[in-house]
Write a protein that holds these residues in place. Structure first.
Motif, PDB file in Angstrom:
ATOM      1  N   ASN A  80      62.890  -6.184  86.375  1.00  0.00           N
ATOM      2  CA  ASN A  80      62.595  -7.575  86.021  1.00  0.00           C
ATOM      3  C   ASN A  80      61.161  -7.884  86.454  1.00  0.00           C
ATOM      4  O   ASN A  80      60.854  -7.860  87.652  1.00  0.00           O
ATOM      5  CB  ASN A  80      63.573  -8.524  86.717  1.00  0.00           C
ATOM      6  CG  ASN A  80      63.379  -9.963  86.297  1.00  0.00           C
ATOM      7  OD1 ASN A  80      63.453 -10.289  85.107  1.00  0.00           O
ATOM      8  ND2 ASN A  80      63.123 -10.832  87.250  1.00  0.00           N
ATOM      9  N   VAL A 199      72.282  -8.174  69.471  1.00  0.00           N
ATOM     10  CA  VAL A 199      71.636  -8.057  70.779  1.00  0.00           C
ATOM     11  C   VAL A 199      70.186  -7.616  70.603  1.00  0.00           C
ATOM     12  O   VAL A 199      69.254  -8.191  71.196  1.00  0.00           O
ATOM     13  CB  VAL A 199      72.405  -7.055  71.662  1.00  0.00           C
ATOM     14  CG1 VAL A 199      71.638  -6.775  72.947  1.00  0.00           C
ATOM     15  CG2 VAL A 199      73.787  -7.586  71.979  1.00  0.00           C
ATOM     16  N   GLN A 203      66.828  -9.945  71.397  1.00  0.00           N
ATOM     17  CA  GLN A 203      65.883  -9.449  72.406  1.00  0.00           C
ATOM     18  C   GLN A 203      64.493  -9.237  71.822  1.00  0.00           C
ATOM     19  O   GLN A 203      63.491  -9.589  72.444  1.00  0.00           O
ATOM     20  CB  GLN A 203      66.404  -8.138  72.998  1.00  0.00           C
ATOM     21  CG  GLN A 203      67.377  -8.339  74.147  1.00  0.00           C
ATOM     22  CD  GLN A 203      67.517  -7.082  74.973  1.00  0.00           C
ATOM     23  OE1 GLN A 203      67.819  -6.001  74.452  1.00  0.00           O
ATOM     24  NE2 GLN A 203      67.295  -7.196  76.258  1.00  0.00           N
ATOM     25  N   PRO A 295      67.845 -13.347  82.066  1.00  0.00           N
ATOM     26  CA  PRO A 295      69.009 -12.813  81.345  1.00  0.00           C
ATOM     27  C   PRO A 295      68.701 -12.368  79.922  1.00  0.00           C
ATOM     28  O   PRO A 295      69.460 -11.574  79.354  1.00  0.00           O
ATOM     29  CB  PRO A 295      69.992 -13.990  81.345  1.00  0.00           C
ATOM     30  CG  PRO A 295      69.121 -15.199  81.456  1.00  0.00           C
ATOM     31  CD  PRO A 295      67.943 -14.793  82.292  1.00  0.00           C
ATOM     32  N   PHE A 296      67.616 -12.866  79.319  1.00  0.00           N
ATOM     33  CA  PHE A 296      67.315 -12.521  77.931  1.00  0.00           C
ATOM     34  C   PHE A 296      66.261 -11.414  77.814  1.00  0.00           C
ATOM     35  O   PHE A 296      66.217 -10.729  76.797  1.00  0.00           O
ATOM     36  CB  PHE A 296      66.822 -13.769  77.180  1.00  0.00           C
ATOM     37  CG  PHE A 296      67.767 -14.925  77.258  1.00  0.00           C
ATOM     38  CD1 PHE A 296      69.023 -14.839  76.694  1.00  0.00           C
ATOM     39  CD2 PHE A 296      67.405 -16.096  77.908  1.00  0.00           C
ATOM     40  CE1 PHE A 296      69.906 -15.903  76.765  1.00  0.00           C
ATOM     41  CE2 PHE A 296      68.276 -17.161  77.982  1.00  0.00           C
ATOM     42  CZ  PHE A 296      69.530 -17.074  77.414  1.00  0.00           C
ATOM     43  N   THR A 299      68.244  -6.388  80.357  1.00  0.00           N
ATOM     44  CA  THR A 299      69.710  -6.317  80.365  1.00  0.00           C
ATOM     45  C   THR A 299      70.230  -5.257  81.329  1.00  0.00           C
ATOM     46  O   THR A 299      71.424  -5.008  81.373  1.00  0.00           O
ATOM     47  CB  THR A 299      70.236  -6.010  78.950  1.00  0.00           C
ATOM     48  OG1 THR A 299      69.629  -4.817  78.463  1.00  0.00           O
ATOM     49  CG2 THR A 299      69.927  -7.156  78.009  1.00  0.00           C
ATOM     50  N   SER A 300      69.350  -4.611  82.079  1.00  0.00           N
ATOM     51  CA  SER A 300      69.763  -3.629  83.083  1.00  0.00           C
ATOM     52  C   SER A 300      69.198  -4.038  84.433  1.00  0.00           C
ATOM     53  O   SER A 300      68.235  -4.818  84.513  1.00  0.00           O
ATOM     54  CB  SER A 300      69.278  -2.219  82.712  1.00  0.00           C
ATOM     55  OG  SER A 300      67.881  -2.197  82.549  1.00  0.00           O
ATOM     56  N   THR A 301      69.783  -3.516  85.491  1.00  0.00           N
ATOM     57  CA  THR A 301      69.392  -3.867  86.855  1.00  0.00           C
ATOM     58  C   THR A 301      68.907  -2.618  87.569  1.00  0.00           C
ATOM     59  O   THR A 301      69.498  -1.548  87.431  1.00  0.00           O
ATOM     60  CB  THR A 301      70.586  -4.469  87.617  1.00  0.00           C
ATOM     61  OG1 THR A 301      71.110  -5.564  86.873  1.00  0.00           O
ATOM     62  CG2 THR A 301      70.163  -4.958  88.986  1.00  0.00           C
TER      63      THR A 301
END
Length: 554
Positions: A80, A199, A203, A295-296, A299-301
């Motif tokens: 992020n 999706v 995005q 969040p938009f 989509t991965s952490t």
């Protein structure tokens, strides 16, 4: 031997027919010798031509050395790029329109599923985001699309590009999501980009507007909106010794925000290691803070890292390795140096000075740097502004709606040409002759373990408690280890397969094999054909001159 016996018999018997047979056999023998000689000469010439044609060939040698190795630079980024809590005021309108699109098309809002609404119920009091580039619902690849913002149907003009290979839809089987980009100077020049996955469509649409917003924010502000070294790094060890943020250099990436490079070498010192194994490499615990993710946008952490040389630019978006949270990621390295021969052996470049493309990255030349710089230069020339994800050329500025309303259409068209190799960048750019490579082997284990989770999270929360008022969660943490698996340095080099000495040796070997020639033989041939011939000619000329003088004297 048979021919000599026949000759002796014919001479003793005085047989005329037999002599004719011997003579004919002698002619046949001379003819065979001539054919053999010509064949040998032809074969020698063919071999020599083959040697000359393969003169600029190279052989590859691999050398393995065990020695103390310099540790590479390790760049770490949070997936992020910016704290969502700090970016909300810049992204509020975009997020609002995105949520409306999800509610209208997919029938849910604020994470709760609702009955799907019709497009006519769309609230028309939106911002310019949807008015300039609205999301469209294309019905079964027809030339008719529905504007999700206004609910009106429109005729699709221009080309249709399906940018997603997936055939799985989030909505009905005939609902294709996309957006249309048109030339601001010519409204009839349009291109529709469709996605079979909603999706991917949302995005991609979100990232377009996101880049437009970020291009208008000053660099100093963006650095404050992203993560600091204290935010990202919890613990650090290298070669068994403790390290901290002073060993990391901040590097701001347009798409990944603040990244931090360990062992960047900016202070003139490059760390090295004399022992292999995970205990003697880099060990860091990263704080990811999943709750503050956009969040938009992502989509991965987790985090993204790249291992590179100190003089190389870290292309995180291209070759970065992702590490996940609540896990210990071990990355073992093998170091390899490679060197290729330049022209005329291969089409590589030593320093990139012979490539007619300006290096925008202020790092040593590489093929990726050349390609990205070439595309950015074409972007500035064609669209009048620079693409946000790459460095700025001198005198250019990043694209945005206000100053460059046509930049999105121009960018997509230009990128399409780039992918199809129609810009000429792939033809201009060359591989580097020398480069370093770290082959990575990744393994993952659960971290922290169930039995140690409680006390480890308490201690880490206490260590970071000065800035956090909450207990850390293991999904907010990532453990990373980067180390040499062994200290074997592999050096792959190209060497000329032929030199002038080898060429002469091969030529002499062919002469010796097929014509029994050696250096002495060559000297004798030169003596016979040149020195002796010259002596005969000079002697005849001397005799003529002497005769002329005697006749005149008489």
């Amino acid at each position: 031997t048979l021919s000599e016996l026949m000759r002796w018999y014919c001479l003793n018997t005085n047989t005329h027919g037999c002599r004719r047979i011997v003579v004919s056999r002698g002619r046949l023998r001379r003819l065979l010798w001539i054919l053999l000689t010509l064949s040998a000469v032809g074969l020698i010439l063919w071999q020599c031509a083959e040697l000359l044609m393969n003169y600029y060939s190279a052989s590859v040698s691999v050398t393995v050395q065990f020695q103390k190795l310099p540790f590479p630079a390790v760049t770490i980024c949070n997936i992020n790029p910016y704290k969502y809590s700090a970016m909300k005021e810049y992204l509020s309108e975009l997020d609002k329109e995105t949520k409306k699109a999800l509610e209208t098309f997919y029938g849910f809002s604020e994470g709760k599923t609702k009955v799907r609404r019709s497009v006519d119920e769309w609230n028309s009091t939106g911002s310019d985001f949807f008015q300039q580039i609205p999301l469209l619902k294309v019905e079964d690849f027809s030339r008719t699309a529905t504007d999700l913002h206004s609910g009106q149907k429109r005729k699709i003009e221009g080309s249709v590009f399906h940018k997603d290979s997936s055939i799985v839809n989030s909505g009905d089987s005939n609902d294709i999501i996309g957006f249309q980009l048109c030339d601001a100077n010519n409204s009839s020049e349009c291109a529709l980009y469709t996605f079979s996955s909603g999706v991917n469509a949302i995005q991609e649409w979100y990232k377009l507007h996101y880049m437009n917003i970020m291009a208008q924010i000053p660099l100093e502000t963006k650095e404050k909106l992203s993560y600091s070294a204290d935010d990202l790094l919890l613990t650090c060890f290298f070669d068994g010794l403790s390290c901290d943020k002073r060993h990391f250099t901040r590097f701001h990436h347009p798409l990944h925000g603040n990244c931090y490079t360990f062992n960047s070498g900016e202070n003139g010192t490059i760390l090295s290691t004399s022992t292999g194994g995970s205990e003697y490499g880099l060990q860091v615990v990263l704080y990811i803070d999943e709750a503050d993710y956009n969040p938009f946008l992502v989509t991965s952490t987790g985090a993204k890292i790249i291992v590179h040389d100190q003089n190389e630019y870290p292309f995180i978006e291209d070759i970065g390795t992702e590490i996940e949270t609540a896990a210990a990621t071990s990355i073992g390295m093998h170091f390899t140096r490679s060197r290729k021969l330049s022209k005329p052996y291969s089409d590589c470049t030593e320093t990139g000075a012979d490539i007619p493309v300006e290096n925008l990255y202020n790092k040593s030349y590489s093929l990726q740097i050349c390609l990205h710089s070439c595309f950015q230069k074409a972007m500035v020339d064609s669209c009048g502004c620079a693409q946000y994800a790459q460095p700025l050329p001198a005198g250019a500025e990043y694209c945005n709606y206000k100053k460059n309303p046509n930049w999105m259409y121009c960018y997509y068209r230009l990128h399409e040409k780039f992918v199809k190799e129609q810009l000429g960048c792939q033809q201009i750019c060359k591989d580097a002759c020398s480069f370093k490579e770290w082959a990575l082997t990744t393994s993952i284990a659960q971290w922290p373990s169930t039995v140690s989770e409680d006390w480890m999270l308490r201690v880490l929360s206490w260590d970071k408690g000065q800035k956090l008022n909450k207990k850390l969660n293991k999904t907010d943490l990532a453990n990373l280890m980067v180390f040499y698996k062994d200290l074997n340095e592999r050096f792959i080099s190209e060497n000329p397969a032929n030199t002038l000495v080898i060429l002469l040796s091969n030529f002499g070997g062919q002469l010796g094999l097929w014509m029994s020639c050696s250096v002495v033989c060559v000297i004798e041939i030169v003596e016979v054909f040149f020195i002796d011939s010259l002596s005969i000619v000079m002697r005849r000329q001397w005799q003529k001159a002497k005769k002329w003088w005697n006749d005149r004297k008489r």
